[in-house]
Motif scaffolding. Sequence first.
Motif, PDB file in Angstrom:
ATOM      1  N   ARG A  58       7.617   0.077   2.328  1.00 30.93           N
ATOM      2  CA  ARG A  58       7.519   1.390   1.686  1.00 30.93           C
ATOM      3  C   ARG A  58       8.678   1.648   0.743  1.00 30.93           C
ATOM      4  N   ASN A  61       8.090   1.117  -3.120  1.00 25.99           N
ATOM      5  CA  ASN A  61       7.588   2.112  -4.074  1.00 25.99           C
ATOM      6  C   ASN A  61       8.020   3.528  -3.691  1.00 25.99           C
ATOM      7  N   MET A  63       7.882   5.169  -1.049  1.00 23.92           N
ATOM      8  CA  MET A  63       7.036   5.987  -0.186  1.00 23.92           C
ATOM      9  C   MET A  63       7.803   6.494   1.029  1.00 23.92           C
ATOM     10  N   LEU A  66       8.938  10.116   1.654  1.00 21.48           N
ATOM     11  CA  LEU A  66       8.099  11.195   2.173  1.00 21.48           C
ATOM     12  C   LEU A  66       8.448  11.516   3.617  1.00 21.48           C
ATOM     13  N   VAL A  67       9.171  10.587   4.276  1.00 18.07           N
ATOM     14  CA  VAL A  67       9.616  10.861   5.641  1.00 18.07           C
ATOM     15  C   VAL A  67      10.916  11.654   5.537  1.00 18.07           C
ATOM     16  N   VAL A  91       7.161   9.219  -8.984  1.00 19.91           N
ATOM     17  CA  VAL A  91       5.757   9.261  -9.381  1.00 19.91           C
ATOM     18  C   VAL A  91       5.415   8.048 -10.241  1.00 19.91           C
ATOM     19  N   ARG A  94       5.341   4.820  -8.131  1.00 20.63           N
ATOM     20  CA  ARG A  94       4.122   4.641  -7.336  1.00 20.63           C
ATOM     21  C   ARG A  94       2.916   4.392  -8.219  1.00 20.63           C
ATOM     22  N   GLY A  98       1.359   0.119  -6.455  1.00 21.63           N
ATOM     23  CA  GLY A  98       0.386   0.817  -5.617  1.00 21.63           C
ATOM     24  C   GLY A  98       0.512   0.449  -4.157  1.00 21.63           C
ATOM     25  N   MET A  99      -0.289   1.119  -3.332  1.00 18.26           N
ATOM     26  CA  MET A  99      -0.144   0.879  -1.898  1.00 18.26           C
ATOM     27  C   MET A  99      -1.489   0.985  -1.186  1.00 18.26           C
ATOM     28  N   PHE A 101      -2.879   1.185   2.884  1.00 16.90           N
ATOM     29  CA  PHE A 101      -2.271   1.528   4.160  1.00 16.90           C
ATOM     30  C   PHE A 101      -2.935   0.825   5.336  1.00 16.90           C
ATOM     31  N   ASN A 105      -7.676   5.031   4.441  1.00 14.69           N
ATOM     32  CA  ASN A 105      -7.635   6.484   4.271  1.00 14.69           C
ATOM     33  C   ASN A 105      -8.283   6.908   2.958  1.00 14.69           C
TER      34      ASN A 105
END
Lengths: 265, 424
Positions: A58, A61, A63, A66-67, A91, A94, A98-99, A101, A105
């Motif tokens: 994570r 990128n 991510m 966000l935690v 932004v 990302r 890309g990601m 999961f 989702n």
Amino acid sequence: MQQNIETTEKPELVIETRNLNIFYNDFRAVSNVNMSVKRHRITAIIGPSGCGKTTLLRSFNRMNELVPGSHAEGEVIFDGQNLYDPMVDPVEVRYRIGMVFQIANPFPKSIYENIAWGARIHGYRGRMDGLVESCLRQAALWDEVKDKLNQSGLALSGGQQQRLCIARALAVQPEVILMDEPASALDPIATLKIEELIQELKKNYTIVIVTHNMQQAARVSDYTAMMMLSDAQRAGTVIEYNETNIIFTRPQDKRTEDYVTGRFG
Amino acid sequence: MKFSTPGSTQESELKAGLSDYNLDILSRKRAGLIWRLIFQASTIVGIIALMILILNIINSAYGYTALKAKVDPDTLAVEGVPLEEQNHGQLVAVLQSHISGPAYKKLDNEKPFSERSEADVRALVIARVVRLQVEKTWNLWDSLSKSGEINTEVARDYPDAELRFTSWLNSDFINRPQTSEPVTAGIRTAIYGSLWTILFTVLVAFPIGVGAAIYLEEYATDTWINRLIQTNINNLAGVPSIVYGILGLAIFVRALEPLTSGQIFGIVDPTTANGRTVLSAGLTLGILVLPLIIINAQEAIRAVPVSLRRASYGIGATKWQTTWSHVLPNSIPGILTGTILAISRAIGETAPLVVVGASTAISFDPASPFSKFTTLPIQIYQWTSRPQDEFRALAAAAILVLLMLLLTLNAAAILLRNRYSGRF
């Protein structure tokens, strides 16, 4: 332990980490990682649970931002630029990296909209129908869903949902796709499809995949990073990084050998 | 059934033997059954309480009434034309000749007779001249079980009176404005007052509440000041409503009087110039339900799975794009549910409106945000505080109307919610 083989390799570096440390508040989850990701190659990150594989992925990128309470020290160089430079907008990071999961989702929208939305928010002005078809074809999903593009993405099977998520990631034309155990919740047949797809995508994209499944890493990846908790700091780090066939046949580190041969613990 | 791995002596020493377990499944199930019965009993008690409440209201809203006219309608015939067939001019003449001059002037001032409809004037004649008066009322249960006794009682005690089975809840009751006579009293003004007030409550509380919830959930960082705000909102939801009434009186009625009475919009109406208007009431109730809407909307936003946000951020969406396209559409059913609860609370509030200054006697419908008003709960409260039985019957009928209004609004909101949540 770090193998500096990348300088002698032909493939171009896409991502390179320099002394990367990732913290959740005061807890150091990942310590001192130096590794690289090569263009149009598949890089696997393997290791036991809780060693920071997903956290490391994570961080590529941003991510993990966000935690709440997480922060990174060190550098992640992408395209000559440190991703953690204050001038860099997550932004855009990302958008280019890309990601996919662990658990599929899809958006609770139609299959079509799942793919079109990402393109639209980034100001895509081309023909949307063509883009949707091309992404679904690249994700090997077109034949299965072409007659029900207006159905909910959630109505698909688990494997189809995961391929839809891959198609969604493709819609914004990323350079790198990060995959966090993309097949861990799928049955062997769906897993096989995802693996074939990953091999196919390698032609146009650079892929980093985290996996628990060592056979999977051996099957699909070109390079493998072995992560483990370091005894001194109780934080995850890359203990060995090399071409996949070397990691699985002639590992340099005893712990890697124990792990890949199933003798760990 | 061996789960331990062979060859590990330590493990087999630690492993419990079968005799260490007391597999008394029957008694475990029995304990479960007892709890189930307790929960069932609670549900039944709740349903019985509700049934008693509704039966009690219906019991009061229907029943026999002994009515006596002050002036026999037959004596009001003009040139042989009975009251029911008289035209506008004849009705006004009848009215003028039977009530005092000042009373007639007052009615004319409220609304000139030339502007009143024929039906309106006839209603006035019945209300002011014929003046049907209630001698005695009986509730539904007595009316059904003791009709013979009631008949003999009326014949004996009220020889002039007419015994009628009355449904206090009828279309006239809903259509008529408020009057001081129970027979002619209606709740149209109160219904319109309630609807106007709720309209402004929702207009104020919904956008502000949802906006605040989005800010607190999506944007606010975990700092001490945001925690303080959150704690305060949670506490405000529990503040007694009368306190909001006092707040509304001080701010909307007094301090913002030029705004709430419409002065700054050039509306000068001596009857509304004191700020006790629909707008003040709507704003007060809006502030009252604001914490409820914020908390419910926050819950709804928080319930949007984190995986959905990650998916959105993962393809490079900005915070606002994620919020607008994913968080809000997926939380709108929950937000609407919270708003339904808030509206239900607002529509039944009485205390703050008493303080803000709802009118207790008003015969004209509110026509603008700057009108004087009364609401259904105020009307009910006022009627129940009267000593006569017939007003209690009116109150019961008004309660039924309030409940129906509430159910209608809720049903509309639920339909709206299902429309949004059933899309995928």
